[in-house]
Design an enzyme around this catalytic site. Sequence first.
Site, PDB file in Angstrom:
ATOM      1  N   ALA A   9       0.705  -1.248  -0.060  1.00 22.49           N
ATOM      2  CA  ALA A   9       0.031  -0.166   0.147  1.00 22.49           C
ATOM      3  C   ALA A   9       0.868   1.399  -0.002  1.00 22.49           C
ATOM      4  CB  ALA A   9      -0.967   0.000   1.165  1.00 22.49           C
ATOM      5  N   CYS A  69      10.276  -4.774  -7.736  1.00 22.43           N
ATOM      6  CA  CYS A  69      10.194  -5.201  -9.062  1.00 22.43           C
ATOM      7  C   CYS A  69      10.617  -6.735  -8.979  1.00 22.43           C
ATOM      8  CB  CYS A  69      11.219  -4.597 -10.100  1.00 22.43           C
ATOM      9  SG  CYS A  69      10.515  -2.827 -10.401  1.00 22.43           S
ATOM     10  N   GLU A 127      12.579  -8.478 -10.892  1.00 19.72           N
ATOM     11  CA  GLU A 127      13.957  -8.809 -11.391  1.00 19.72           C
ATOM     12  C   GLU A 127      14.635  -8.508  -9.823  1.00 19.72           C
ATOM     13  OE1 GLU A 127      11.790  -6.651 -12.877  1.00 19.72           O
ATOM     14  OE2 GLU A 127      12.628  -5.769 -14.685  1.00 19.72           O
ATOM     15  N   CYS A 186      12.765  -1.590 -15.593  1.00 21.61           N
ATOM     16  CA  CYS A 186      12.800  -0.320 -15.213  1.00 21.61           C
ATOM     17  C   CYS A 186      14.229   0.213 -14.800  1.00 21.61           C
ATOM     18  CB  CYS A 186      11.902  -0.029 -13.761  1.00 21.61           C
ATOM     19  SG  CYS A 186      12.607  -0.427 -12.555  1.00 21.61           S
ATOM     20  N   CYS A 208      16.049  -1.329 -11.901  1.00 14.24           N
ATOM     21  CA  CYS A 208      16.408  -2.487 -11.918  1.00 14.24           C
ATOM     22  C   CYS A 208      17.626  -2.789 -13.144  1.00 14.24           C
ATOM     23  CB  CYS A 208      15.233  -3.618 -12.521  1.00 14.24           C
ATOM     24  SG  CYS A 208      14.009  -3.908 -11.084  1.00 14.24           S
TER      25      CYS A 208
HETATM   26  N1  THU Z   1       7.724  -3.950 -12.479  1.00 12.31           N
HETATM   27  C1  THU Z   1       8.562  -4.969 -12.570  1.00 12.31           C
HETATM   28  O1  THU Z   1       8.209  -5.937 -11.655  1.00 12.31           O
HETATM   29  N2  THU Z   1       9.699  -4.899 -13.122  1.00 12.31           N
HETATM   30  C2  THU Z   1      10.028  -3.983 -14.050  1.00 12.31           C
HETATM   31  O2  THU Z   1      10.956  -3.810 -14.679  1.00 12.31           O
HETATM   32  C3  THU Z   1       9.019  -2.794 -14.346  1.00 12.31           C
HETATM   33  C4  THU Z   1       7.939  -2.806 -13.290  1.00 12.31           C
HETATM   34  C5  THU Z   1       6.482  -3.960 -11.483  1.00 12.31           C
HETATM   35  C6  THU Z   1       6.784  -2.901 -10.256  1.00 12.31           C
HETATM   36  C7  THU Z   1       5.004  -2.643  -9.940  1.00 12.31           C
HETATM   37  O3  THU Z   1       4.836  -3.571  -9.186  1.00 12.31           O
HETATM   38  C8  THU Z   1       4.225  -2.885 -11.306  1.00 12.31           C
HETATM   39  O4  THU Z   1       5.396  -3.591 -12.268  1.00 12.31           O
HETATM   40  C9  THU Z   1       4.015  -1.740 -12.043  1.00 12.31           C
HETATM   41  O5  THU Z   1       4.932  -0.747 -12.219  1.00 12.31           O
END
Ligand code: THU
Length: 159
Positions: free
Chosen positions: A65, A72, A74, A111, A114
Amino acid sequence: MKTINLNIAIRYCQLDELTGADLELIDHAMKATDNAYAEYSHFYVGAALRLANGRIVIGANQENAAFPSGLCAERTAVFSAQANFPDQSIESLALVACNDNGLIDNPVTPCGACRQVLLGVEERYAHPMRVLMYGKSGVYIVDSVKDLLPLSFVDSSMK
Ligand code: THU
């Protein structure tokens, strides 16, 4: 003024052009999307990495939350691998993402945060990490995280 042209190699192919080992890794990443906790974004990301010893470690995004407290896919995979198998370099990492309609069309790409972490791991083991990014339309492949993060900040940037 000079222009610096960077040579970045990103391959693009279809699933049927991949080897069995790469298909297996993508399959693990796809299954890992089931373990995502994405109550807020409804974006379910799965990662699977293969260590030098052949072992596969998976990760999935975990949300909270308080948004910045989540992580993420990765990084959950990479940090788990490093915490459990610190002497093993990471050979390849596969990434897959689904929304509420299933697998997304274009390959999902990591992202910025990552990419920085993946590059740090590549540097730590002095071993290139292949990254496979899968979507309905095909697969992007890079042979090194360096191809995902030009002009990067690494250890040697501080010398
Ligand atoms: N997310 C990832 O797990 N990896 C990425 O490289 C891009 C974003 C996740 C983070 C968040 O939980 C969701 O995707 C939306 O951004």
